[in-house]
Write a protein that holds these residues in place. Structure first.
Motif, mmCIF file in Angstrom:
data_model
loop_
_atom_site.group_PDB
_atom_site.id
_atom_site.type_symbol
_atom_site.label_atom_id
_atom_site.label_comp_id
_atom_site.label_asym_id
_atom_site.label_seq_id
_atom_site.Cartn_x
_atom_site.Cartn_y
_atom_site.Cartn_z
ATOM 1 N N SER A 78 0.832 -1.402 0.026
ATOM 2 C CA SER A 78 -0.176 -0.016 0.070
ATOM 3 C C SER A 78 0.841 1.402 0.114
ATOM 4 C CB SER A 78 -0.817 -0.018 1.251
ATOM 5 O OG SER A 78 -0.162 0.003 2.358
ATOM 6 N N ILE A 79 0.208 2.445 -0.023
ATOM 7 C CA ILE A 79 1.017 3.608 -0.219
ATOM 8 C C ILE A 79 -0.069 4.669 0.505
ATOM 9 C CG2 ILE A 79 -0.058 4.581 -2.326
ATOM 10 C CD1 ILE A 79 2.885 5.543 -2.807
ATOM 11 N N SER A 80 0.868 5.699 1.439
ATOM 12 C CA SER A 80 -0.170 6.491 2.210
ATOM 13 C C SER A 80 -0.473 7.678 1.281
ATOM 14 C CB SER A 80 0.649 7.176 3.427
ATOM 15 O OG SER A 80 1.914 7.618 2.762
ATOM 16 N N THR A 81 -1.663 8.183 1.480
ATOM 17 C CA THR A 81 -2.237 9.345 0.848
ATOM 18 C C THR A 81 -3.152 10.181 1.628
ATOM 19 O OG1 THR A 81 -4.457 8.323 0.387
ATOM 20 C CG2 THR A 81 -2.706 7.387 -1.128
ATOM 21 N N PRO A 82 -2.929 11.384 1.163
ATOM 22 C CA PRO A 82 -3.861 12.372 2.167
ATOM 23 C C PRO A 82 -5.365 11.856 2.664
ATOM 24 C CG PRO A 82 -2.994 13.686 0.300
ATOM 25 C CD PRO A 82 -2.823 12.080 -0.021
ATOM 26 N N ASN A 83 -5.810 10.677 1.980
ATOM 27 C CA ASN A 83 -6.950 10.257 2.360
ATOM 28 C C ASN A 83 -6.932 8.748 2.885
ATOM 29 O OD1 ASN A 83 -8.682 12.474 1.225
ATOM 30 N ND2 ASN A 83 -8.419 11.544 -0.978
ATOM 31 N N GLY A 84 -5.550 8.574 3.475
ATOM 32 C CA GLY A 84 -5.306 7.200 4.005
ATOM 33 C C GLY A 84 -4.490 6.426 3.109
ATOM 34 N N PHE A 85 -4.623 5.279 3.532
ATOM 35 C CA PHE A 85 -3.717 4.133 2.825
ATOM 36 C C PHE A 85 -4.445 3.667 1.594
ATOM 37 C CE2 PHE A 85 -1.522 3.916 6.997
ATOM 38 C CZ PHE A 85 -0.237 3.799 6.319
ATOM 39 N N ALA A 86 -3.753 3.561 0.378
ATOM 40 C CA ALA A 86 -4.374 3.020 -0.698
ATOM 41 C C ALA A 86 -3.682 1.887 -0.936
ATOM 42 C CB ALA A 86 -4.080 4.097 -2.168
ATOM 43 N N TYR A 87 -4.588 0.736 -1.804
ATOM 44 C CA TYR A 87 -4.231 -0.605 -1.893
ATOM 45 C C TYR A 87 -3.384 -0.643 -2.934
ATOM 46 C CZ TYR A 87 -4.757 -5.155 -3.960
ATOM 47 O OH TYR A 87 -4.519 -6.488 -4.294
ATOM 48 N N LEU A 88 -2.077 -1.209 -3.169
ATOM 49 C CA LEU A 88 -1.150 -1.289 -4.627
ATOM 50 C C LEU A 88 -1.083 -2.755 -4.753
ATOM 51 C CD1 LEU A 88 1.128 1.664 -4.310
ATOM 52 C CD2 LEU A 88 -0.846 1.251 -5.770
ATOM 53 N N GLY A 89 -2.092 -3.612 -4.816
ATOM 54 C CA GLY A 89 -1.946 -4.843 -5.459
ATOM 55 C C GLY A 89 -1.192 -5.693 -4.354
ATOM 56 N N ASN A 90 -0.796 -7.003 -4.658
ATOM 57 C CA ASN A 90 -0.256 -8.081 -3.939
ATOM 58 C C ASN A 90 1.188 -7.907 -3.888
ATOM 59 O OD1 ASN A 90 -2.675 -9.464 -3.225
ATOM 60 N ND2 ASN A 90 -2.576 -10.420 -5.023
ATOM 61 N N PRO A 91 1.801 -7.852 -2.916
ATOM 62 C CA PRO A 91 3.417 -8.083 -2.790
ATOM 63 C C PRO A 91 4.013 -9.237 -3.357
ATOM 64 C CG PRO A 91 2.600 -8.938 -0.774
ATOM 65 C CD PRO A 91 1.225 -8.340 -1.474
ATOM 66 N N ALA A 92 5.326 -9.083 -3.852
ATOM 67 C CA ALA A 92 5.894 -10.039 -4.533
ATOM 68 C C ALA A 92 7.224 -10.043 -4.497
ATOM 69 C CB ALA A 92 5.539 -9.828 -6.170
#
Length: 225
Positions: free
Chosen positions: A111-125
């Motif tokens: 995930s990545i932090s954004t002004p609106n909270g954490f955004a999901y960025l797919g599965n780790p690999a």
């Protein structure tokens, strides 16, 4: 073929014809000596979306034209910011001009932090890179998992790059067990001592392995693969 440890989980691989960088977390990294504007590369391989792995990938891609090779969500996030990107997913492989890249599973989050909270960025690999007759496995951030045995059976591994920092990933002893599961000929620890929560003695990892298998790299140190 030369591999240089740039700190945390970031490595620079130089083949006879290409330069590749893994997880380029340099800006904001208290241990990094290299600066993102100094990195020249042909491809950027990213294991997941956390800031300490995605790092400077977008800025390096914008400057060099190197594609960010990552899971679909991370790749599309980077493309939306003006980077060149090549999306992949665990289980998939692709033949690039510099070699074959295959994504594996990893047990972590992304995930990545954004002004609106954490955004999901797919599965780790994790990432398997096969080039010049050698295969390097960059595990990204992960717990120990039994399918590492299958990863090593399908793609015999010459060098494994494994997190040892504990707390968020494997600790030294679990990482040493991973080397056995993978059947890796050599192993280098990563993802440790950058922050207080992942401070460990990397010699614990080396001592848990057969002689000559584990090698701790100093930041900026280069080894032949």
């Amino acid at each position: 073929m030369k591999l240089t440890y740039l700190s945390h989980s970031c490595f620079l691989l130089e083949t006879a014809t290409h330069r590749l960088v893994f997880d380029p977390f340099l800006s904001g990294n208290p241990l990094a000596q290299a600066k993102p504007e100094e990195i020249e590369c042909d491809a950027i391989l990213v294991t997941h979306g956390h800031e300490d792995h995605l790092g400077d990938a977008v800025a390096i891609s914008q400057r060099t034209g190197a594609p960010v090779i990552a899971n679909f969500e991370v790749a599309m996030h980077c493309a939306g910011l003006g980077a060149k990107a090549h999306p992949m997913q665990p289980g998939g492989a692709w033949q690039f001009p510099f070699g074959r890249v295959k994504f594996t599973i990893a047990h972590h989050s992304s995930s990545i932090s954004t002004p609106n909270g954490f955004a999901y960025l797919g599965n780790p690999a994790g990432i398997l890179l096969s080039t010049e007759g050698k295969t390097i496995y960059h595990a990204g951030d992960t717990a120990l998992f039994l399918d590492m045995k299958l990863i090593g059976e399908l793609d015999p591994i010459d060098l494994a790059l494994l997190p040892i920092g504990d707390n968020f990933t494997m600790g030294p002893e679990d990482a040493a067990r991973a080397v056995g599961f993978l059947g890796a000929k050599r192993a280098v620890p990563m993802h440790y001592n950058t922050f207080d929560l992942i401070k460990v003695d990397p010699q614990r990892f080396v001592d848990a392995l057969p002689p000559g298998v584990g090698q701790v790299l100093a930041i900026g140190e280069t080894v032949e693969v």
